[in-house]
Design a protein around this motif. Structure first.
Motif, PDB file in Angstrom:
ATOM      1  N   LYS A 152       9.217  -1.957  -2.085  1.00  0.00           N
ATOM      2  CA  LYS A 152       9.468  -1.480  -0.614  1.00  0.00           C
ATOM      3  C   LYS A 152       9.936  -0.116  -0.589  1.00  0.00           C
ATOM      4  O   LYS A 152       9.629   0.637  -0.052  1.00  0.00           O
ATOM      5  CB  LYS A 152      10.456  -2.533  -0.150  1.00  0.00           C
ATOM      6  CG  LYS A 152       9.836  -3.744   0.259  1.00  0.00           C
ATOM      7  CD  LYS A 152      10.915  -4.692   1.008  1.00  0.00           C
ATOM      8  CE  LYS A 152      10.326  -6.033   1.183  1.00  0.00           C
ATOM      9  NZ  LYS A 152      11.275  -6.839   1.737  1.00  0.00           N
ATOM     10  N   LYS A 153      10.709   0.177  -1.821  1.00  0.00           N
ATOM     11  CA  LYS A 153      11.409   1.499  -1.847  1.00  0.00           C
ATOM     12  C   LYS A 153      11.202   1.921  -3.316  1.00  0.00           C
ATOM     13  O   LYS A 153      12.191   1.409  -4.378  1.00  0.00           O
ATOM     14  CB  LYS A 153      12.657   1.565  -1.187  1.00  0.00           C
ATOM     15  CG  LYS A 153      12.961   1.402  -0.021  1.00  0.00           C
ATOM     16  CD  LYS A 153      14.247   1.678   0.789  1.00  0.00           C
ATOM     17  CE  LYS A 153      14.246   1.740   1.988  1.00  0.00           C
ATOM     18  NZ  LYS A 153      15.758   1.815   2.557  1.00  0.00           N
ATOM     19  N   PRO A 185       7.093   3.220  -0.325  1.00  0.00           N
ATOM     20  CA  PRO A 185       6.513   1.923  -0.880  1.00  0.00           C
ATOM     21  C   PRO A 185       5.477   2.177  -1.947  1.00  0.00           C
ATOM     22  O   PRO A 185       4.625   3.162  -2.000  1.00  0.00           O
ATOM     23  CB  PRO A 185       5.889   1.330   0.629  1.00  0.00           C
ATOM     24  CG  PRO A 185       5.569   2.275   1.357  1.00  0.00           C
ATOM     25  CD  PRO A 185       6.339   3.297   1.140  1.00  0.00           C
ATOM     26  N   SER A 240       3.748  -4.667  -6.010  1.00  0.00           N
ATOM     27  CA  SER A 240       4.393  -3.766  -4.779  1.00  0.00           C
ATOM     28  C   SER A 240       6.037  -3.356  -4.989  1.00  0.00           C
ATOM     29  O   SER A 240       6.774  -4.142  -5.900  1.00  0.00           O
ATOM     30  CB  SER A 240       4.215  -4.843  -3.660  1.00  0.00           C
ATOM     31  OG  SER A 240       2.909  -5.198  -3.256  1.00  0.00           O
TER      32      SER A 240
END
Lengths: 111, 111
Positions: free
Chosen positions: A79-80, A18, A77
């Motif tokens: 997540k992956k 992340p 941001s």
């Protein structure tokens, strides 16, 4: 006068991990805030901009998201992370109808 | 939306010579045209700007000209010095929320 803080300055992250990049501003209220990405030797690609708390506009659909939980805070941001997310990320502040100011950037390398 | 084109993409000049970078824009509503200088690994810094009610502005060795009819504006650097070496970006803005950058010019001043 307005100041813009961006951190970290450099970041190395593995693929699939992340991401959270933070940008905070001082000396102004209700500014427009922007996230840009700059690939090596390339121009500035606008990713997201925000005109107020909770208001996010996305310019390019991708693996990233942005949030503005407070008037002077803008967060980028993922997540992956993907290898293609590597680049130089810049936060910009634009007080109402004036010139834009940039943070010093975060160099993200996804390995 | 606005489309900003910038030329040349790279420019090499001898120290003491002049450098000229040109930009064109498409949106007649754009009324503010800043120029940014970006040094390696840092965020862009505003160096000079011009508003649409002005045709020319000068600040020591740096000048900007604007031709609203033709929708183009230019950055002029005289008596170039090695510390002028950097990437320069033009931008076109209006009172809306978005602003648009040119693709950048990498200037090298040869001592």
């Amino acid at each position: 006068s307005q100041t813009i803080h961006q951190w970290p300055a450099t970041l190395v992250q593995p693929v699939g991990s992340p991401l959270s990049l933070e940008c905070t501003v001082e000396g102004t209220s209700n500014p427009n805030l922007y996230w840009y990405r700059q690939a090596a030797g390339r121009g500035l690609q606008l990713l997201f901009y925000s005109v107020g708390i909770g208001q996010i506009s996305s310019e390019v659909p991708q693996n990233l998201s942005a949030s503005r939980p407070q008037d002077r805070q803008f967060i980028l941001s993922s997540k992956k992370l993907l290898l293609s997310d590597s680049g130089f990320y810049l936060c910009a502040l634009r007080p109402q109808y004036t010139e834009a100011f940039f943070g010093q950037g975060t160099r993200l390398t996804v390995v | 939306g606005e489309n900003v084109e910038q030329h040349p993409s790279t420019l090499s000049v001898q120290e003491g010579d002049s450098a000229v970078i040109k930009c064109t824009y498409s949106d007649s509503a754009s009324n503010y045209f800043p120029w940014y200088k970006q040094e390696l690994g840092k965020g862009p810094q505003l160096i000079i700007d011009i508003r649409s009610n002005v045709g020319e502005k000068k600040d020591q060795r740096i000048a900007v000209t604007l031709n609203k009819t033709a929708k183009h504006f230019s950055l002029h650097i005289t008596e170039t010095q090695p510390e002028d070496s950097a990437v320069y970006f033009c931008a076109a803005m209006n009172t809306g929320n978005q602003f648009y950058f040119g693709t950048g010019t990498s200037l090298t001043v040869i001592p």
